[in-house]
Design an enzyme around this catalytic site. Structure first.
Site, PDB file in Angstrom:
ATOM      1  N   ALA A 136       0.839  -1.205   0.000  1.00 21.11           N
ATOM      2  CA  ALA A 136       0.000   0.000   0.000  1.00 21.11           C
ATOM      3  C   ALA A 136       0.867   1.245   0.000  1.00 21.11           C
ATOM      4  CB  ALA A 136      -0.924   0.000   1.210  1.00 21.11           C
ATOM      5  N   GLY A 165       0.780  -5.882   0.408  1.00 18.04           N
ATOM      6  CA  GLY A 165      -0.240  -5.971  -0.624  1.00 18.04           C
ATOM      7  C   GLY A 165       0.300  -6.426  -1.966  1.00 18.04           C
ATOM      8  N   GLU A 201       0.244 -10.075  -1.696  1.00 12.52           N
ATOM      9  CA  GLU A 201      -1.162 -10.487  -1.705  1.00 12.52           C
ATOM     10  C   GLU A 201      -1.712 -10.492  -3.128  1.00 12.52           C
ATOM     11  OE1 GLU A 201      -3.208  -9.310   2.431  1.00 12.52           O
ATOM     12  OE2 GLU A 201      -2.284  -7.605   1.419  1.00 12.52           O
ATOM     13  N   GLU A 221       3.202  -6.901   7.384  1.00  9.59           N
ATOM     14  CA  GLU A 221       2.304  -5.946   8.034  1.00  9.59           C
ATOM     15  C   GLU A 221       2.446  -5.866   9.551  1.00  9.59           C
ATOM     16  OE1 GLU A 221       0.396  -6.815   4.067  1.00  9.59           O
ATOM     17  OE2 GLU A 221       1.540  -7.915   5.582  1.00  9.59           O
TER      18      GLU A 221
END
Length: 334
Positions: free
Chosen positions: A136, A181, A184, A204
Site C-alpha cells: 500500500a 499488498g 497479496e 504488516e
C-alpha cells in the site's frame, strides 16, 4: 441425507449459472523497504533504465500500447502471443505502491478482461525495474483519517478478489520486491514465477496491523498453516530460492541483464496454455477453485458439473476430429 442432497442440488444450480457465464464469456498496508532491497534484483540493462517511468517488455510488439504516464499499462499481445494480456504496474516514483487511483484502474481493467472471450491468459508484472509492488502507498495512507482506512483496505481486498476470480489462468511475474499488498496481489494469481533475487513477504505486523487483502487466507492455503503463521508473525522476507522451496512460487529463474527473467518465464508458460480449449480452461479453473473449498465428495460433484459443460461444445468435437485427422485443433471457444 435429504438436506445434504438438497444442498448439493443448490450448489449444482449455482455452478450451472457460473459455468454458463464462463462458457459464454471468453490491499493491505505494507512495510517500506530500502532501495538496496530492490536494486539487488536489477540486471545491468535494467539498472541503466531505472530512472525511466516504463520499459519495453522483452522486445515484443503489442496490439495496444498504453501511455507512458499511466500507472497501469494494459497490453494485448500480438502474433504468436495473441490471447495473452499483460497488466503492468507502472508507478516508478512510488515503487508501484497501491493507492486509490491504481486500485481503481486495476478494478476497471479486470472488469473488462473477465467478459472478453478473446483473452486466454493474463500476466501481472511490473514495468519498473527491480520492483514488483511495495504494498500500500503509505504516504497516501498517512493522510487518511482512521475512518477511511477500513474502506481503502476493503477496496483493495475486493479488487484483488476480482483478480483471483478472473475466469482465465493468471500468472504473476515477480522480477523484484513484492511486500505486503504486493505479495497479496501475487497470491491471488493462479501461478507465480519469480527471479531468484526477488524479495517477498507479508510484513504488516511490523506496522502493528495484519495482511488485509487476502494474505491471512491465501498464504496458508498456498504453503500450509504453520509456515504461513511463522512468516506473518515474524514479518520475514524470503528470496526467490526460498520461496520456491516452501511452495510460495511455482518457478524460480536467474535474473537476466534486462531484469525481466520472471516475465519471460511467465510468457513461456502462457504460450503453453494457448493451444488448449478455451472453454475447457475456464471450467477447469472453476472446478479446481471451487473444489478446493469443499470436501472431496462435493468436489467430485463440482467436477461432474464442470465436465458436463464441455460435452455440448463445438470445441470438443473439433478436438476429436483433429485427433482423428492428426492435425492441430482449431478451437474457437464455442
Amino acid at each position: 441425507m435429504a438436506v445434504a442432497l438438497g444442498g448439493l442440488g443448490l450448489l449444482r444450480g449455482r455452478l450451472r449459472l457460473r459455468l454458463a457465464a464462463a462458457a459464454a464469456s471468453p490491499p493491505s498496508s505494507s512495510f517500506s523497504f530500502s532501495s538496496s532491497s530492490s536494486s539487488s534484483c536489477l540486471g545491468p540493462r535494467a539498472a541503466v533504465r531505472r530512472g525511466a517511468a516504463a520499459r519495453p517488455a522483452a522486445g515484443r510488439s503489442y496490439g495496444s500500447e498504453a501511455k507512458e504516464e499511466e500507472e497501469l499499462r494494459v497490453r494485448y499481445l500480438d502474433d504468436e502471443h495473441k490471447g495473452i494480456v499483460v497488466l503492468g504496474l507502472n508507478r516508478s516514483h512510488a515503487k508501484n505502491a497501491l493507492n486509490k487511483n491504481l486500485l481503481k484502474m486495476m478494478s476497471k481493467a479486470v472488469d473488462a478482461l473477465k467478459s472478453d472471450k478473446k483473452v486466454r491468459t493474463v500476466i501481472f508484472r511490473s514495468e519498473v525495474p527491480g520492483i514488483f509492488c511495495a504494498g500500500a502507498d503509505l504516504k497516501e495512507r498517512a493522510k487518511m483519517h482512521s475512518s477511511e482506512v477500513g474502506s481503502f483496505v476493503s477496496k483493495a481486498r475486493a479488487t484483488i478478489n476480482e483478480m483471483a476470480n478472473l475466469p482465465v489462468p493468471t500468472i504473476a511475474a515477480i522480477d523484484g520486491t513484492a511486500l505486503g499488498g504486493g505479495l497479496e496481489l501475487a497470491l491471488a494469481c493462479d501461478i507465480r514465477v519469480a527471479a531468484s533475487c526477488a524479495k517477498m513477504g507479508l510484513v504488516e505486523t511490523k506496522l502493528a496491523i495484519i495482511p488485509g487483502a487476502g494474505g491471512t487466507q491465501r498464504l496458508p492455503r498456498t504453503i500450509g498453516v504453520s509456515l504461513a503463521k511463522e512468516l506473518i508473525f515474524s514479518a520475514r522476507i524470503v528470496d526467490g530460492e526460498e520461496a520456491k522451496s516452501i511452495g510460495l512460487i511455482s518457478h524460480v529463474v536467474e535474473q537476466n541483464e534486462a531484469g525481466d527473467a520472471a516475465y519471460r518465464r511467465a510468457l513461456a508458460l502462457a504460450r503453453e496454455f494457448l493451444p488448449q480449449g478455451p472453454v475447457a480452461m475456464r471450467v477447469a479453473k472453476l472446478a479446481i477453485n471451487q473444489g478446493m473449498e469443499v470436501d472431496l465428495v462435493t468436489g467430485l460433484a463440482i467436477e461432474e458439473a464442470c465436465y458436463a459443460q464441455t460435452i455440448p461444445t463445438k470445441d470438443r468435437i473439433e478436438g476429436l476430429l483433429a485427433f482423428k485427422e492428426k492435425r492441430p485443433p482449431r478451437y474457437k471457444g464455442e
